[in-house]
Design an enzyme around this catalytic site. Structure first.
Site, mmCIF file in Angstrom:
data_model
loop_
_atom_site.group_PDB
_atom_site.id
_atom_site.type_symbol
_atom_site.label_atom_id
_atom_site.label_comp_id
_atom_site.label_asym_id
_atom_site.label_seq_id
_atom_site.Cartn_x
_atom_site.Cartn_y
_atom_site.Cartn_z
ATOM 1 N N ASP A 145 0.835 -1.194 0.000
ATOM 2 C CA ASP A 145 0.000 0.000 0.000
ATOM 3 C C ASP A 145 0.879 1.257 0.000
ATOM 4 O O ASP A 145 2.013 1.222 -0.501
ATOM 5 C CB ASP A 145 -0.923 -0.058 1.230
ATOM 6 C CG ASP A 145 -2.269 0.586 0.964
ATOM 7 O OD1 ASP A 145 -2.289 1.775 0.654
ATOM 8 O OD2 ASP A 145 -3.313 -0.102 1.090
ATOM 9 N N HIS A 210 -3.827 6.201 3.109
ATOM 10 C CA HIS A 210 -4.515 5.003 2.603
ATOM 11 C C HIS A 210 -3.988 3.720 3.258
ATOM 12 O O HIS A 210 -4.753 2.883 3.735
ATOM 13 C CB HIS A 210 -4.332 4.962 1.087
ATOM 14 C CG HIS A 210 -5.107 3.913 0.362
ATOM 15 N ND1 HIS A 210 -4.667 2.618 0.219
ATOM 16 C CD2 HIS A 210 -6.293 3.957 -0.279
ATOM 17 C CE1 HIS A 210 -5.558 1.934 -0.485
ATOM 18 N NE2 HIS A 210 -6.555 2.720 -0.796
ATOM 19 N N SER A 536 -10.941 -0.665 -1.800
ATOM 20 C CA SER A 536 -9.707 -0.630 -0.990
ATOM 21 C C SER A 536 -9.992 -0.910 0.476
ATOM 22 O O SER A 536 -9.164 -1.485 1.162
ATOM 23 C CB SER A 536 -9.076 0.759 -1.044
ATOM 24 O OG SER A 536 -8.214 0.893 -2.125
#
Ligand SMILES: *[C@@H]1O[C@H](CO)[C@@H](O)[C@H](O)[C@H]1NC(C)=O
Ligand SMILES: *[C@@H]1O[C@H](CO)[C@@H](O)[C@H](O)[C@H]1NC(C)=O
Ligand SMILES: *[C@@H]1O[C@H](CO)[C@@H](O)[C@H](O)[C@H]1NC(C)=O
Ligand SMILES: *[C@@H]1O[C@H](CO)[C@@H](O)[C@H](O)[C@H]1NC(C)=O
Ligand SMILES: *[C@@H]1O[C@H](CO)[C@@H](O)[C@H](O)[C@H]1NC(C)=O
Ligand SMILES: *[C@@H]1O[C@H](CO)[C@@H](O)[C@H](O)[C@H]1NC(C)=O
Ligand SMILES: *[C@@H]1O[C@H](CO)[C@@H](O)[C@H](O)[C@H]1NC(C)=O
Ligand SMILES: *[C@@H]1O[C@H](CO)[C@@H](O)[C@H](O)[C@H]1NC(C)=O
Length: 748
Positions: A145, A210, A536
């Protein structure tokens, strides 16, 4: 470009798009332009140093024998889990390399784009759920990620012992990165192209948020009193709070996530000893033998590691699902029973309800209201002014006002704020199931309400409005998010994708303090926790359930764990999502049920190779997966039955010539429930389709006992593109083992 599968087309994503457009023509035209390629030689080499030498020799031979040139062009040797290298080559050199005997495959490096946790309670994994603590704390989850935030409370290590003995991963001190602990036991970054990234830091540190969000959703500690400015208040936690976390940073703010870096992360993660890989990154490819995530995940599979990936955010359009290789667990995003709404009241006393996260409290103050279309900078900019695009509005007419805009781009709130406006009301036909966060007072209304507001603006001399702070409201759930990518699978007509659905709308989890909530210019909101939406966010939910199931059944194969999760999923309704299984796969994940599935559809690595042979792949293209050129698809019985795979779902694609379609599925289930058990079949067949199962009853006399059966599906031709849903359930007094059976007509 592969993208992080987050439904927030915020500031940095535009950066990405821009770069793509600028570089694409160069790649296409310049014949001798050097690009990055990955060359694959085989499985893990015995001697790493020797392998590195070999890479340089091979490279030298395509560069006219020059060791110097070879050394200059190589950027990475993959030696930990497979034998490959990445290098900067011209087209000609890449072709020469491809023709060499020892090179199994060469592919160009692509850049992929960035595609309380009430959610756990909602899907039935309460904080009090039964746990196998000892094994859970030996599980290591790996996330590929944007990196991680080591200071986050989600990754503090109080109560954790030293990392499991098998762990070989590493974690160094890096720039702006305080280092690891007994919870966060691995952190590395991969950026092989060497291009500087002015927006990012060469370190595993997460400047985007994220990676921190997905990691804490998967395995974050229980953190009480988490919220986003008081919203979604509660205890934030991962599925497996006792598991360890390893972060592999492969996504960069400016360049996205490149194949070379993703492959390097797989090489490392497999070697380090992770048990589960969660990858919320995507890019469209249809070929299972050249897509990096598919190839990397197959190598992980060979070591017993499950890879879970997001389905993509390109829905609700059909055929948009990505990460659809049969050995991946492909995750769709569903909504939970909570939404964030803010009321808009206009000067005439009418109220409408908007969707979004607005943390600003207006204290009942009304502001003048204008429509973007009416306050264009000049006559040329009128069209863009409707959408409040940058540089389209007249600052004098916006100052001190709320502006109504049609949805054309995310971040119009920043445009308005930037020229002295107060806030924004966005009118949209889409994305009304997702709460966007605003950097100024803002919300999103549907077009009916939007037209109503426009009418009001034009009906009075001094229109005004107030946007209230967001509140949580209860909504009906589950449903699949509008943005979640849909099947049918573009990679195979015989394989249903996505596999499963998990929460991916408005998920609260840890965030970074290095970025404002929206990343937009002028945003002054910072928070340790934030809400994000996207497949996600759904992906780490399933990766967490994989880890949870694994903590009870450490010896189960990846296929068995996946089967357990799919056959125990809660069926969802076609009335809510008319794309049916193409939206939700087997249904909504049910974590506690997945621990005890009764029967599993198990498979080994070769089953997948047989499937690919059946699909028309040839032996040489499969070398990249198998690790040698010795696969002969002709001699390898290319699998039996309609799809040649022992998959827990079944998909029939109808013949387009108007004939009756008959599909015979051969399946085998393994008893993982009570020693003595009898399962009877229950079939649900949609209209126009006949489904039969032989035998109708399966009896088992011991654990691990296997039983075979066949399912025959006969279906009439269909006139239009639609999906029909049936199912097969094996029922015993204690278990229901459910497989959806999907029948559809491929688009001509
Ligand atoms: C990273 O660290 C460097 C020096 O150690 C510092 O100058 C810089 O401001 C830091 N960057 C961020 C975003 O914290
Ligand atoms: C949570 O917040 C409440 C109110 O702010 C406070 O009373 C309580 O002690 C906090 N709990 C924890 C565990 O921090
Ligand atoms: C818009 O929302 C209102 C409720 O605020 C609802 O009555 C109306 O049907 C919606 N219109 C559309 C097109 O969805
Ligand atoms: C605005 O919406 C209300 C109901 O919410 C409706 O009664 C009214 O007719 C609408 N006005 C216009 C101008 O469409
Ligand atoms: C195998 O498949 C690849 C990719 O589809 C193709 O390029 C190659 O020519 C095929 N090789 C043979 C021997 O058919
Ligand atoms: C592949 O197997 C078939 C059937 O066993 C055989 O006829 C063929 O010669 C084999 N091909 C190669 C390249 O070994
Ligand atoms: C299904 O079975 C019925 C009754 O045996 C038969 O009439 C019908 O034609 C069959 N339909 C298909 C699609 O095979
Ligand atoms: C399964 O079917 C058999 C024979 O039809 C029946 O005796 C038995 O009760 C059934 N078992 C279950 C669990 O339904």
């Amino acid at each position: 470009m592969a993208k992080l599968m987050m439904k927030c087309l915020c500031y940095f994503s535009y950066q990405l798009l821009l770069i793509l457009i600028l570089t694409a023509p160069l790649d296409a035209t310049e014949e001798n332009q050097k690009n990055f390629y990955v060359a694959y030689l085989g499985d893990q080499p015995v001697d790493e140093d020797l392998a590195v030498q070999t890479h340089i020799q091979i490279l030298a031979s395509v560069k006219g024998g020059s060791y110097h040139d070879a050394k200059e062009s190589i950027v990475y040797s993959y030696t930990e889990s497979f034998n490959a290298f990445a290098a900067k080559l011209s087209n000609d050199e890449a072709q020469k390399l491809q023709r060499m005997d020892r090179v199994l495959s060469v592919f160009p490096n692509r850049y992929h784009q960035l595609h309380t946790t009430r959610s756990w309670d909602f899907i039935g994994l309460p904080q009090t759920a039964r746990r196998n603590l000892k094994i859970e704390s030996d599980i290591v989850v790996g996330l590929m990620d944007t990196g991680i935030t080591p200071e986050s409370e989600s990754f503090k290590d109080s109560g954790f012992g030293p990392p499991p003995a098998k762990w070989k991963g590493k974690c160094d001190h890096f720039a702006n990165f305080s280092g690891c602990n007994n919870k966060l036991i691995g952190a590395r970054y991969f950026k092989l192209d060497g291009n500087p990234d002015p927006w990012d830091i060469l370190s595993p540190i997460d400047v985007d948020g994220h990676g921190t969000h997905t990691s804490s959703t998967l395995a974050g500690n229980v953190v009480a009193n988490a919220s986003l400015y008081g919203l979604a208040w509660g205890a934030a936690r991962g599925a497996v709070p006792n598991a360890r976390v390893a972060a592999y940073k492969v996504c960069w703010v400016s360049s996205g996530c490149s194949d070379m870096d993703i492959l390097a992360a797989f090489d490392a993660a497999i070697h380090d000893g992770v048990n589960v890989i969660s990858i919320s990154i995507g890019g469209a490819t249809e070929d299972y033998a050249s897509d990096t995530i598919s190839v990397g995940a197959f190598h992980a599979l060979k070591k017993g590691i499950v890879t879970v990936a997001s389905a993509g955010n390109d829905g609700p359009k059909w055929g948009t699902v990505s990460n659809h290789a049969p050995w991946l667990v492909t995750v769709a995003a569903s909504g939970i029973d909570r939404q964030f709404k803010s009321k808009v009241k206009t000067g005439n006393g009418r109220s409408v309800s908007g969707v979004g996260v607005n943390t600003f409290d207006p204290k009942e103050k009304f502001y003048p209201l204008v429509s973007g279309a009416d306050v264009a900078k000049n006559s040329e900019s009128r069209d863009s002014a409707r959408f409040c695009f940058d540089d389209s509005l007249d600052p004098k007419k916006v100052k001190g006002k709320l502006v109504y805009c049609k949805l054309g781009t995310w971040g119009a709130d920043s445009v308005i704020k930037g020229i002295g406006g107060v806030g924004i009301i966005v009118g949209s036909e889409q994305f009304l199931d997702v709460a966007q966060i605003y950097m100024a007072p803002g919300t999103m209304v549907n077009v009916t309400d939007g037209d109503n507001i426009t009418d009001y603006i034009h009906s009075t001399r001094s229109p005004s409005a107030v946007i209230y702070k967001s509140q949580e409201v209860k909504v009906r759930a589950p449903f699949i998010a509008s943005f979640s990518s849909r099947g049918p699978n573009p990679g195979s007509k015989h394989l249903l994708k996505p596999d499963i659905a998990a929460p991916g709308i408005d998920i609260l989890a840890s965030y970074t303090l290095m970025k404002s909530l929206t990343g937009l210019k002028g945003d002054t909101q910072y928070s340790k926790f934030t809400l994000m939406s996207g497949t996600s966010m759904a992906c780490p939910h399933i990766a967490g359930v994989v880890a949870y199931v694994k903590s009870f059944h450490p010896s189960w194969s990846p296929a068995a764990i996946k089967s357990a999760i799919m056959t125990t999923a809660k069926p969802m309704s076609q009335r809510v999502n008319n794309e049916a299984e193409f939206a939700y796969g087997a249904g909504q994940v049910n974590p506690q049920k997945a621990v005890s599935p009764g029967l599993v559809y198990d498979m080994d690595d070769m089953s997948y190779i047989q499937f690919l042979c059946h699909e028309g792949y040839n032996g040489s293209s499969l070398a990249v997966l198998v690790g040698s050129k010795s696969i002969n698809c002709t001699s390898l019985i290319p699998g039996v039955g309609y799809d040649a795979l022992n998959y827990p779902t079944m998909q029939v694609s109808l013949k387009s010539n108007g004939e009756l379609t008959t599909a015979i599925f051969r399946r085998r289930v393994t008893n993982v429930g009570p020693r003595l058990s009898i399962y009877n079949a229950t079939i649900k067949a949609p209209k126009g389709v006949n489904i039969t199962v032989k035998p109708m009853s399966l009896s088992f006399s011991r654990t691990s006992h296997k039983r075979s059966f066949s399912v025959v599906v006969k279906a009439k031709p269909m006139s239009s593109t639609q999906v029909l849903s049936g199912s097969l359930e094996w029922k015993s007094p204690r278990h229901v083992v459910r497989s959806p059976i999907v029948i559809y007509r491929p688009q001509d």
